[in-house]
Design an enzyme around this catalytic site. Structure first.
Site, PDB file in Angstrom:
ATOM      1  CG  ASP B 133      22.551  40.608   8.641  1.00 61.07           C
ATOM      2  OD1 ASP B 133      23.217  39.816   7.944  1.00 61.07           O
ATOM      3  OD2 ASP B 133      21.380  40.945   8.384  1.00 61.07           O
ATOM      4  CE  LYS B 196      19.201  43.887   8.594  1.00 58.82           C
ATOM      5  NZ  LYS B 196      19.483  42.687   9.401  1.00 58.82           N
ATOM      6  CE  LYS B 232      18.162  41.437   6.075  1.00 63.14           C
ATOM      7  NZ  LYS B 232      18.834  40.499   6.981  1.00 63.14           N
TER       8      LYS B 232
END
Lengths: 290, 296
Positions: B133, B196, B232
């Site tokens: 991430d 995300k 996400k």
């Protein structure tokens, strides 16, 4: 000639006055004319859920306040109730049709709040003990709040059964979900206005009006309610509370007394032992030098 | 550098649509299925300075068996940790389907030199992170240095090798929905496997409208290129009700094929217990208490 503005009796959850999420309401009758006196919110299980959630959230703050501060807040409630005496007497009279008894009830409620306010920093001393043990320990027992307490308010009189349970439960540091009298719900919600203006933190007291048969099973089953307090003699109800409450080992307190006029009797309806019904005892073994 | 986003965002329209989609009533069996799906989509996250191997191990146990003693509850999708905790998580999750995700590239600000970001990415992949991430450099993005941001993402993607790359836009700092859409396209074009919303460290985290903007960007990118990109949302999703609202928005924007943990994840920690409490409530008819669920 102006039209009278009638009060909307709503629920009291988390310091606010929402309508039931279900949108339902019921009517209570004027005892003389048999015509509807007022519309009252009919709480649903989801309102109950919200009330328990609010009470849980308020518990750490309320239970860790000093005893002195809790006493001050109870006293403040008495002050505010005193200043609204005529309104309460009038409202109770409308529900019961008996102004004389209404006055006695309101005055007793005020005095009872003051009485329990005084107990705030004293009950620990008479309920707590120092225990003799034959080992090098200092052994003592202290009362602690039960936590989130459900209170089923008796269906007799109107204001006094509510205040008589609320005060000892609050002073002991619990947060409350009260199911108001089904017959006399109006003064319960007006009393919530007293609570809302007396420095009681949001969520410490939550009051639901509605049908007990509908709400009690969900209260009894709720895993986040630590105790349920009931006054009355309905054995089937006590059985239900105990059976459903067993899933999270709820403390079920059922008192058959007081009944009727006895609620107004200080000998029968107020006692430090009523605070005892709203505490759990914790015993500590503290090592001391040999 | 120009980012081709094909259109701008209608702010009022997006917020209205998100609000309308969040009004759906989901009950009984549908709710149970939705909750189980949501659990299977969680990236169970711990990103605190005080994280310890013990805490990460406990979290991994919870990830494998979210509800002890109930095998009908699926494992979560992944455990998301700081780089130093990757090997601990990898070991604890060995032999399970639960993936290890690591934040990288100077999380949460992204304000470290590029070679260090790349080195960090390579290291977490070496240590066994299945997913990385990364954060974008919001300062550069807002200054209009799109090429720089794009190059960084592309290079980090290269450093990831076979590991999946999730690109955190930190939408709370991007000011407008148009910027969110732009950043989404920029990340997708630079090779992101997932986009995300946020780090969980900013004042504003995932919201339903922002997620909808990003999902529509994913949809439009898919129409243009045929390439599927995952989504996400992270931070601020704490209740089952919210989680189900997100699933509705995914379903209505991208359809069924995105309704799996290959393409949609929740970055969350406290959400898990609420989902488990709701699931238990549906099974037992009793409202639940946090007292009976593990603290994480």
């Amino acid at each position: 000639m102006r039209a009278e503005i009638l009060k909307t009796y709503k629920l009291f959850i988390n310091g606010q006055f929402p309508r039931s999420e279900s949108g339902r309401y019921f009517q209570i009758p004027n005892p003389k004319t048999k015509k509807p006196l007022a519309n009252v919110s009919q709480a649903s299980r989801k309102d109950l859920r919200d009330a328990v959630q609010a009470a849980r959230k308020a518990l750490p703050g309320w239970s860790s306040k000093t005893a002195y501060n809790r006493g001050q807040i109870l006293y403040r409630m008495a002050e505010v109730l005193e200043s609204r005496k005529p309104e309460f007497i009038d409202e109770i009279s409308k529900m019961t049709g008996n102004p004389k008894k209404a006055e006695k009830e309101v005055l007793t409620a005020i005095d009872r709040l003051v009485w329990y306010a005084g107990w705030s920093d004293k009950y620990q001393q008479i309920l707590g003990t120092v225990n003799p043990v034959a080992l090098p320990y200092f052994n003592f027992t202290l009362p602690e709040p039960q936590g989130v307490v459900g209170i089923l308010v008796a269906d007799e009189l109107s204001l006094i059964p509510l205040v008589s349970k609320l005060a000892p439960a609050m002073v002991a540091g619990n947060t409350l979900v009260m199911i108001a009298s089904e017959k006399f719900p109006l003064s319960a919600i007006t009393f919530a206005e007293v609570i809302a203006t007396s420095d009681v933190p949001a969520g410490v007291v939550n009051i639901l009006t509605g049908f007990k048969n509908e709400l009690i099973p969900h209260l009894a089953k709720h895993m986040d309610v630590n105790a349920v307090n009931y006054t009355g003699t309905d054995q089937a109800l006590v059985k239900l509370l105990q059976e459903e409450g067993s899933a999270n080992v709820k403390r079920i307190i059922a008192h058959p007394e007081p009944k009727g006029e006895a609620w107004l009797d200080n000998q029968k309806a107020q006692s430090p032992y009523w605070i005892n019904s709203f505490v759990e005892m914790k015993t500590t073994w503290h090592p001391i030098g040999v | 550098m120009q980012i081709s986003t094909s259109s701008t965002v209608d702010q009022v329209g997006i917020e209205e649509r998100a609000a309308a989609l969040s009004k759906r009533s989901i009950k009984k069996q549908t709710k149970i299925e939705g909750i189980k799906l949501a659990i299977s989509m969680i990236d169970l996250t711990t990103l605190e300075g005080k994280d310890s191997p013990g805490k990460v191990q406990a979290l991994c146990q919870k990830a494998i068996h979210p509800l002890e003693g109930n095998s009908s509850v699926p494992s979560v999708a992944a455990v998301c940790v700081y780089p130093n905790m990757v090997s601990v998580a990898k070991k604890a999750l060995k032999g399970t389907n639960v993936k290890v995700a690591s934040v990288a590239t100077g999380f949460p600000s992204g304000l470290t030199p590029l070679p260090i970001k790349i080195e960090e990415t390579k290291r977490v992949v070496e240590m066994g992170a299945d997913e990385v991430d990364m954060v974008i450099d919001r300062g550069a993005f807002l200054a209009g240095e799109y090429q720089k941001v794009s190059d960084e993402i592309a290079q980090v993607k290269e450093a990831c090798g076979k590991s999946h790359l999730k690109v955190i836009l930190e939408t709370g700092e991007l000011e407008t929905y148009d910027n969110v859409r732009k950043a989404s396209f920029l990340a997708m074009q630079a090779g992101a496997d997932f986009i995300k919303t946020s780090t969980g460290k900013a004042a504003v985290n995932a919201t339903l409208p922002v997620t909808l903007v990003m999902l529509e960007a994913i949809r439009d990118y898919w129409y243009q290129t045929g390439k599927m990109v995952g989504m996400k949302p992270a931070g601020g999703i704490r209740t089952s009700k919210q989680a189900l609202q997100y699933l509705v928005v995914v379903k209505e924007t991208l359809g069924d094929r995105w309704l799996s943990n290959d393409w949609f994840r929740f970055g969350a920690s406290t959400l898990t217990n609420d989902l488990l409490m709701q699931l238990t409530k549906e099974a037992t008819g009793r409202y639940q208490s946090l007292d009976y669920f593990t603290i994480d």
